[in-house]
Write an enzyme that holds these catalytic residues in place. Structure first.
Site, PDB file in Angstrom:
ATOM      1  N   CYS A  43       0.839  -1.204   0.000  1.00  0.00           N
ATOM      2  CA  CYS A  43       0.000   0.000   0.000  1.00  0.00           C
ATOM      3  C   CYS A  43       0.871   1.250   0.000  1.00  0.00           C
ATOM      4  O   CYS A  43       0.610   2.223  -0.719  1.00  0.00           O
ATOM      5  CB  CYS A  43      -0.913   0.008   1.219  1.00  0.00           C
ATOM      6  SG  CYS A  43      -2.048  -1.380   1.338  1.00  0.00           S
ATOM      7  N   ASP A 441      32.388  17.999  19.478  1.00  0.00           N
ATOM      8  CA  ASP A 441      32.773  19.407  19.502  1.00  0.00           C
ATOM      9  C   ASP A 441      33.065  19.771  20.968  1.00  0.00           C
ATOM     10  O   ASP A 441      32.698  19.015  21.876  1.00  0.00           O
ATOM     11  CB  ASP A 441      31.617  20.243  18.941  1.00  0.00           C
ATOM     12  CG  ASP A 441      31.796  21.725  19.189  1.00  0.00           C
ATOM     13  OD1 ASP A 441      32.875  22.247  18.875  1.00  0.00           O
ATOM     14  OD2 ASP A 441      30.861  22.340  19.730  1.00  0.00           O
ATOM     15  N   ASP A 625      29.282  24.040  13.729  1.00  0.00           N
ATOM     16  CA  ASP A 625      29.357  22.621  13.418  1.00  0.00           C
ATOM     17  C   ASP A 625      28.340  22.164  12.388  1.00  0.00           C
ATOM     18  O   ASP A 625      28.243  20.962  12.124  1.00  0.00           O
ATOM     19  CB  ASP A 625      29.146  21.804  14.704  1.00  0.00           C
ATOM     20  CG  ASP A 625      30.126  22.208  15.791  1.00  0.00           C
ATOM     21  OD1 ASP A 625      31.302  22.378  15.472  1.00  0.00           O
ATOM     22  OD2 ASP A 625      29.695  22.371  16.938  1.00  0.00           O
TER      23      ASP A 625
END
Length: 745
Positions: A43, A441, A625
């Site tokens: 489906c 970090d 970052d």
């Protein structure tokens, strides 16, 4: 958040569809539809294929857990006929209303159907026991007639759940799991009626009704589990107020729905009310409960300038808040979308299960036909041949395979959310289980990022310029500098810009100022001689320097220990000075570290790890970052990270407790193990029973019981994912000993 559907539209209303859609960009809209008749991977594939084939549709993703379709489309191509297309493909579809709260009619329908079939199965089974015990022909015929009278209305009422789904699929030219189920039920019922009318010795009314009963138990449990797994999302959604009191320009106040409040509007928040939209406090002060956002139990004092996120609770004091995000992009809305995305990601195992389920029905039909033909040719007994074919149809139903992956994924997403971890994509869970190195970090991740200026020497002529420049940035170093002096009010800056990993740049009175890394701000000859990483330069000449201290998070050492216990190496990547990075690494127990890195250098390091077959998880706060988070195999960021960090990360965790990171890894590994077990259970079950059924050793009743038990075993196995330990709130979690800090994270 309940899946609430508006009444089905025979002909789609263009205006209604546009109003029900969320604007992503000027020309891009997103619409959510409820597709209650979607039950399996076949489906899902069919719905996505027919919708993406429409002109203007950019993407269509089906969440089988919620039976919801998220369609992204472009307004320029006209409004696509979404509902009409799905109806033509055999799927009932409705527009969703996310803010209404109505009863769960599907659950009520399933429970009633299960109760009816259970009552009938119990009574027919009692009659069957008498027949099996050797009742005479007259008594046997009477009991068969009574069983038929009980079975017929039961099949019509309780079996319609499968018949309607199967008919919709066949009418649209494809099959689903309910097709072989429906064929098996109808054939077994027809054969039983034939035998009863001809006074045959056997009838399978007990098998027919018991099959429906067990199937409905599995489907009801599946429905209840999906609701339970989404309870965290429901809780988040119910935190959203319907509207807020807005301060209009003429000084009056008006209560407006959230979707009518724009960025820049000022809302009034009374004590006891929950923050409806992200914003900044303009006036007032008080304490705010941030548990829904950060997971911390201690109230946080807020004053003018404090940042608030939707979902926080105002405990006392009246606040005026300037809105910074519209409702669709608020923190709570983002968390809801992330939880829903976690259930519909196309991970490797889920794609495999979807493909298998899509091809399963044709294979089952072929096996059943082959069983009938083979036995009829061998024995000439059509009755015996048809009975074996029915048993093959029933016992090989792919219900267990269809549940194997989604059920584990839902339970895992709920377990993680209970611990304050939100997945942005279901595939992130699989990637998280595969990692072989964790990369951190520093500033704002392992340290609290709340820097303080401990040493500064600056030319007094340029002190106000430095403070003004720093006040325009959200970087922890800039905030520390801004907090170290009085904010100036008469400084005019031109061409202000912020360069990630380098610093701030602006012009004033014909001079160029740079505030940031020495190797960027100063001329090469001066940078080599400077021992401070953060300096102020005027036209390339040194005009001042700063030194900072930062505090490691109290959970950092325990987190490193737990990750080491998991057998994963760690590495620290930072843009800070070598001495600051070295001090932190030694303090918390990380042996591998690299300092003085620019954002692109962090990305390069991750690429080196990837080239060595290292699947790295990057954990960062997003200030510098974003590229590294996007480049990693999988990434995590705290919920209070910069927007770019939350957007780039695959996993977001609430609060400051870093031990959520190893806990997420443990849950991911357990999830991978259970996925493999479920696939082995569902595939192994079929490999075992198919030869037995083809050999004629399985009755329809035994086939019904065996098939149902396989589905229930998969659901039960999925519940074995452990609940992660709750975080321990530590009032001293503002950090440990100060760590020398520099310019960049």
């Amino acid at each position: 958040m309940d899946d609430i559907a508006q009444p089905t539209l025979a002909r789609q209303s263009v205006d209604e569809l546009v109003l029900a859609s969320r604007v992503l960009e000027d020309d891009l809209l997103q619409t959510q539809l409820s597709v209650p008749t979607a039950h399996c991977g076949g489906c899902m594939a069919k719905i996505e294929r027919v919708l993406t084939g429409l002109e203007g549709v950019a993407s269509a993703r089906v969440n089988l857990s919620t039976r919801r379709v998220t369609v992204t489309w472009r307004r320029a191509g006209g409004v696509p006929p979404l509902l009409e297309t799905l109806s033509g493909a055999g799927f009932e579809a409705n527009l969703l209303s996310m803010l209404e709260d109505r009863p769960d009619n599907e659950k009520r329908r399933l429970i009633l159907a299960t109760a009816v079939s259970g009552f009938a199965a119990m009574n027919i089974m009692l009659l069957s026991v008498s027949v099996w015990s050797g009742a005479d022909a007259g008594t046997r015929q009477l009991f068969h007639l009574i069983s038929a009278l009980l079975a017929l209305p039961t099949v019509v009422y309780s079996g319609r759940i499968f018949f309607q789904s199967a008919w919709s699929a066949l009418r649209a030219g494809h099959t689903n799991m309910d097709v072989p189920i429906s064929i098996g039920i109808v054939l077994a019922l027809a054969l039983s009626l034939f035998d009863t009318l001809h006074s045959g010795p056997h009838a399978y009314f007990d098998a027919v009704v018991t099959l429906i009963f067990f199937l409905l138990i599995g489907r009801t449990l599946d429905h209840l589990m999906r609701d339970k797994a989404r309870s965290a999302v429901l809780g988040l959604t119910r935190m959203m107020p319907a509207g807020a009191k807005v301060l209009v320009p003429d000084g009056s106040r008006a209560f407006l729905p959230l979707d009518q409040i724009a960025v820049g509007d000022v809302i009034l928040l009374a004590p006891g009310e929950r923050v409806p939209l992200d914003g900044i406090v303009l006036a007032g002060e008080g304490d705010v409960d941030t548990a829904a956002v950060t997971g911390e139990a201690m109230p946080v004092p807020v004053t003018s300038g404090s940042r608030l996120l939707s979902g926080m609770l105002n405990l006392d004091g009246s606040l005026e808040i300037r809105v910074t995000n519209i409702s669709a992009r608020s923190f709570l809305s983002e968390m809801v979308r992330m939880m829903e995305a976690a259930e519909q990601g196309r991970a490797r195992y889920r794609r495999l299960a979807d493909r298998a389920a899509a091809y399963y029905s044709p294979i089952i039909h072929s096996l059943a036909f082959a069983a009938f033909a083979g036995w009829f040719l061998a024995s000439g007994d059509w009755h015996r041949s048809l009975t074996i074919a029915i048993s093959v149809l029933i016992i090989t139903c792919p219900c267990a395979l269809g549940l194997a992956i989604p059920m584990v994924q839902m339970v895992a997403a709920k377990r993680l959310f209970e611990r304050g971890i939100a997945l942005k994509d279901g595939s992130a869970l699989e990637r998280l289980a595969d990692i072989d190195i964790v990369v951190f970090d520093k500033t704002g991740t392992l340290t609290i990022g709340d820097l303080r200026v401990t040493e500064s020497e600056i030319d007094r002529r340029y002190q106000k310029v430095a403070l003004e420049m720093a006040s325009r940035s959200e970087h922890p170093v800039a905030r520390a500098i801004a907090a170290s002096g009085e904010h100036p009010s008469n400084i005019v800056l031109e061409g202000f810009s912020e360069l990630p990993g380098k610093g701030l740049e602006a012009s004033s009175e014909g001079r160029k100022f740079r505030l940031g890394r020495a190797d960027w701000a100063l001329a090469a000859r001066d940078a080599a001689k400077n021992r401070f990483s953060t300096v102020l330069s005027v036209d390339g000449e040194l005009a001042g320097h700063f030194a900072f201290s930062d505090l490691e998070k109290t959970s950092a050492r325990e987190t490193v220990r737990q990750i080491n216990d998991l057998g994963l190496p760690l590495e620290l990547l930072s843009g800070d000075r070598p001495e600051a990075v070295s001090a932190l690494a030694a303090s918390i127990g990380i042996s591998q570290f690299r300092a003085g890195l620019l954002p692109q250098q962090k990305v390069q390091r991750l690429e080196v790890l990837a080239a060595r077959q290292g699947k790295a998880m990057m954990v960062g706060d997003g200030l510098n970052d974003g590229p590294a988070l996007a480049a990693a195999h999988v990434s995590m960021a705290p919920s209070n990270a910069a927007d770019i960090g939350r957007a780039a990360a695959d996993v977001v965790f609430f609060g400051q407790d870093l031990t959520t990171i190893p806990q997420a890894i443990r849950v991911a590994r357990k999830t991978r193990s259970l996925v493999r077990q479920n696939l082995a259970l569902s595939v192994g079950y079929n490999l075992l029973v198919i030869p037995i059924a083809l050999a004629g050793h399985v009755s329809p009743l035994l086939a019904a019981v065996a098939m149902s038990l396989s589905s229930i075993s998969v659901v039960a196995n999925s519940l074995r994912i452990p609940r992660p330990a709750k975080p321990r709130f530590d009032p001293s979690d503002r950090g440990r000993a100060p760590i020398p800090a520099g310019a960049a994270a």
